[in-house]
Design a protein around this motif. Structure first.
Motif, PDB file in Angstrom:
ATOM      1  N   THR A  32       0.857  -1.171   0.000  1.00  0.00           N
ATOM      2  CA  THR A  32       0.000   0.000   0.000  1.00  0.00           C
ATOM      3  C   THR A  32       0.899   1.228   0.000  1.00  0.00           C
ATOM      4  O   THR A  32       1.412   1.617   1.044  1.00  0.00           O
ATOM      5  N   PRO A  33       1.096   1.834  -1.160  1.00  0.00           N
ATOM      6  CA  PRO A  33       1.911   3.052  -1.203  1.00  0.00           C
ATOM      7  C   PRO A  33       1.247   4.157  -0.368  1.00  0.00           C
ATOM      8  O   PRO A  33       0.020   4.257  -0.329  1.00  0.00           O
ATOM      9  N   ASP A  34       2.067   4.974   0.291  1.00  0.00           N
ATOM     10  CA  ASP A  34       1.536   6.032   1.152  1.00  0.00           C
ATOM     11  C   ASP A  34       0.558   6.947   0.420  1.00  0.00           C
ATOM     12  O   ASP A  34      -0.496   7.291   0.948  1.00  0.00           O
ATOM     13  N   TRP A  35       0.898   7.332  -0.808  1.00  0.00           N
ATOM     14  CA  TRP A  35       0.038   8.258  -1.549  1.00  0.00           C
ATOM     15  C   TRP A  35      -1.337   7.640  -1.816  1.00  0.00           C
ATOM     16  O   TRP A  35      -2.351   8.322  -1.742  1.00  0.00           O
ATOM     17  N   ALA A  36      -1.378   6.326  -2.091  1.00  0.00           N
ATOM     18  CA  ALA A  36      -2.650   5.647  -2.353  1.00  0.00           C
ATOM     19  C   ALA A  36      -3.433   5.442  -1.060  1.00  0.00           C
ATOM     20  O   ALA A  36      -4.663   5.553  -1.047  1.00  0.00           O
ATOM     21  N   ALA A  37      -2.725   5.157   0.030  1.00  0.00           N
ATOM     22  CA  ALA A  37      -3.390   4.988   1.324  1.00  0.00           C
ATOM     23  C   ALA A  37      -4.093   6.271   1.732  1.00  0.00           C
ATOM     24  O   ALA A  37      -5.234   6.240   2.213  1.00  0.00           O
ATOM     25  N   GLU A  38      -3.438   7.411   1.518  1.00  0.00           N
ATOM     26  CA  GLU A  38      -4.033   8.700   1.872  1.00  0.00           C
ATOM     27  C   GLU A  38      -5.272   8.988   1.028  1.00  0.00           C
ATOM     28  O   GLU A  38      -6.281   9.479   1.537  1.00  0.00           O
ATOM     29  N   LEU A  39      -5.200   8.685  -0.258  1.00  0.00           N
ATOM     30  CA  LEU A  39      -6.350   8.903  -1.133  1.00  0.00           C
ATOM     31  C   LEU A  39      -7.519   8.003  -0.756  1.00  0.00           C
ATOM     32  O   LEU A  39      -8.673   8.447  -0.719  1.00  0.00           O
ATOM     33  N   ALA A  40      -7.241   6.729  -0.481  1.00  0.00           N
ATOM     34  CA  ALA A  40      -8.301   5.786  -0.103  1.00  0.00           C
ATOM     35  C   ALA A  40      -8.975   6.238   1.186  1.00  0.00           C
ATOM     36  O   ALA A  40     -10.207   6.267   1.277  1.00  0.00           O
ATOM     37  N   GLU A  41      -8.173   6.607   2.167  1.00  0.00           N
ATOM     38  CA  GLU A  41      -8.695   7.050   3.458  1.00  0.00           C
ATOM     39  C   GLU A  41      -9.531   8.320   3.312  1.00  0.00           C
ATOM     40  O   GLU A  41     -10.548   8.481   3.978  1.00  0.00           O
ATOM     41  N   SER A  42      -9.120   9.203   2.416  1.00  0.00           N
ATOM     42  CA  SER A  42      -9.868  10.447   2.223  1.00  0.00           C
ATOM     43  C   SER A  42     -11.207  10.194   1.525  1.00  0.00           C
ATOM     44  O   SER A  42     -12.163  10.930   1.739  1.00  0.00           O
ATOM     45  N   GLU A  43     -11.288   9.170   0.714  1.00  0.00           N
ATOM     46  CA  GLU A  43     -12.530   8.861  -0.012  1.00  0.00           C
ATOM     47  C   GLU A  43     -13.509   8.059   0.841  1.00  0.00           C
ATOM     48  O   GLU A  43     -14.697   8.356   0.883  1.00  0.00           O
ATOM     49  N   VAL A  44     -13.003   7.022   1.496  1.00  0.00           N
ATOM     50  CA  VAL A  44     -13.830   6.177   2.366  1.00  0.00           C
ATOM     51  C   VAL A  44     -13.030   5.940   3.646  1.00  0.00           C
ATOM     52  O   VAL A  44     -12.103   5.130   3.656  1.00  0.00           O
ATOM     53  N   PRO A  45     -13.346   6.665   4.724  1.00  0.00           N
ATOM     54  CA  PRO A  45     -12.583   6.536   5.964  1.00  0.00           C
ATOM     55  C   PRO A  45     -12.483   5.083   6.429  1.00  0.00           C
ATOM     56  O   PRO A  45     -13.469   4.346   6.402  1.00  0.00           O
ATOM     57  N   GLY A  46     -11.281   4.681   6.796  1.00  0.00           N
ATOM     58  CA  GLY A  46     -11.057   3.319   7.269  1.00  0.00           C
ATOM     59  C   GLY A  46     -10.762   2.318   6.173  1.00  0.00           C
ATOM     60  O   GLY A  46     -10.477   1.154   6.439  1.00  0.00           O
ATOM     61  N   SER A  47     -10.821   2.766   4.919  1.00  0.00           N
ATOM     62  CA  SER A  47     -10.542   1.846   3.810  1.00  0.00           C
ATOM     63  C   SER A  47      -9.040   1.781   3.544  1.00  0.00           C
ATOM     64  O   SER A  47      -8.276   2.635   3.991  1.00  0.00           O
ATOM     65  N   SER A  48      -8.650   0.761   2.818  1.00  0.00           N
ATOM     66  CA  SER A  48      -7.253   0.631   2.407  1.00  0.00           C
ATOM     67  C   SER A  48      -7.207  -0.005   1.028  1.00  0.00           C
ATOM     68  O   SER A  48      -8.159  -0.661   0.602  1.00  0.00           O
ATOM     69  N   VAL A  49      -6.112   0.219   0.345  1.00  0.00           N
ATOM     70  CA  VAL A  49      -5.958  -0.278  -1.017  1.00  0.00           C
ATOM     71  C   VAL A  49      -4.656  -1.064  -1.108  1.00  0.00           C
ATOM     72  O   VAL A  49      -3.656  -0.683  -0.507  1.00  0.00           O
ATOM     73  N   ARG A  50      -4.696  -2.181  -1.816  1.00  0.00           N
ATOM     74  CA  ARG A  50      -3.486  -2.981  -2.066  1.00  0.00           C
ATOM     75  C   ARG A  50      -3.153  -2.844  -3.542  1.00  0.00           C
ATOM     76  O   ARG A  50      -4.016  -2.997  -4.396  1.00  0.00           O
TER      77      ARG A  50
END
Length: 97
Positions: A32-50
């Motif tokens: 989970t790259p930091d930049w993608a983690a931040e975007l995922a969290e900003s769109e749906v709180p508590g979500s994560s992307v692999r």
């Protein structure tokens, strides 16, 4: 990065739905790259992307985890995961060099 992904599987695992778009074997070094983690969290709180990289070194989304408490079943989890895919796909990965 393609935003035209389709959901391959949705599985409930404890407090998250795991929404898969690609087989993990298709990609190298899932993380989970930091930049993608931040975007995922900003769109749906508590979500994560692999994500992982293919042979062209392009970052591709493998799956998204969505909190069970934010959705009403698998269909809603899929919709939320697709929202995350859209926002992550609209942003380019920063240069890693």
């Amino acid at each position: 990065m393609s935003s035209q992904l389709t959901v391959k599987a949705v599985e409930e695992h404890g407090d998250h739905y795991h929404v898969r778009f690609r087989d993990g074997d298709e990609l190298d070094d899932l993380e989970t790259p930091d930049w993608a983690a931040e975007l995922a969290e900003s769109e749906v709180p508590g979500s994560s992307v692999r994500m992982g990289q293919d042979d062209t070194d392009e970052w591709l989304i493998q799956s998204v985890r969505v909190p069970v408490t934010l959705v009403d079943g698998e269909d809603d989890a899929s919709r939320k995961a697709l929202q995350v895919v859209t926002v992550v796909s609209e942003h380019e990965a920063p240069d890693s060099g």
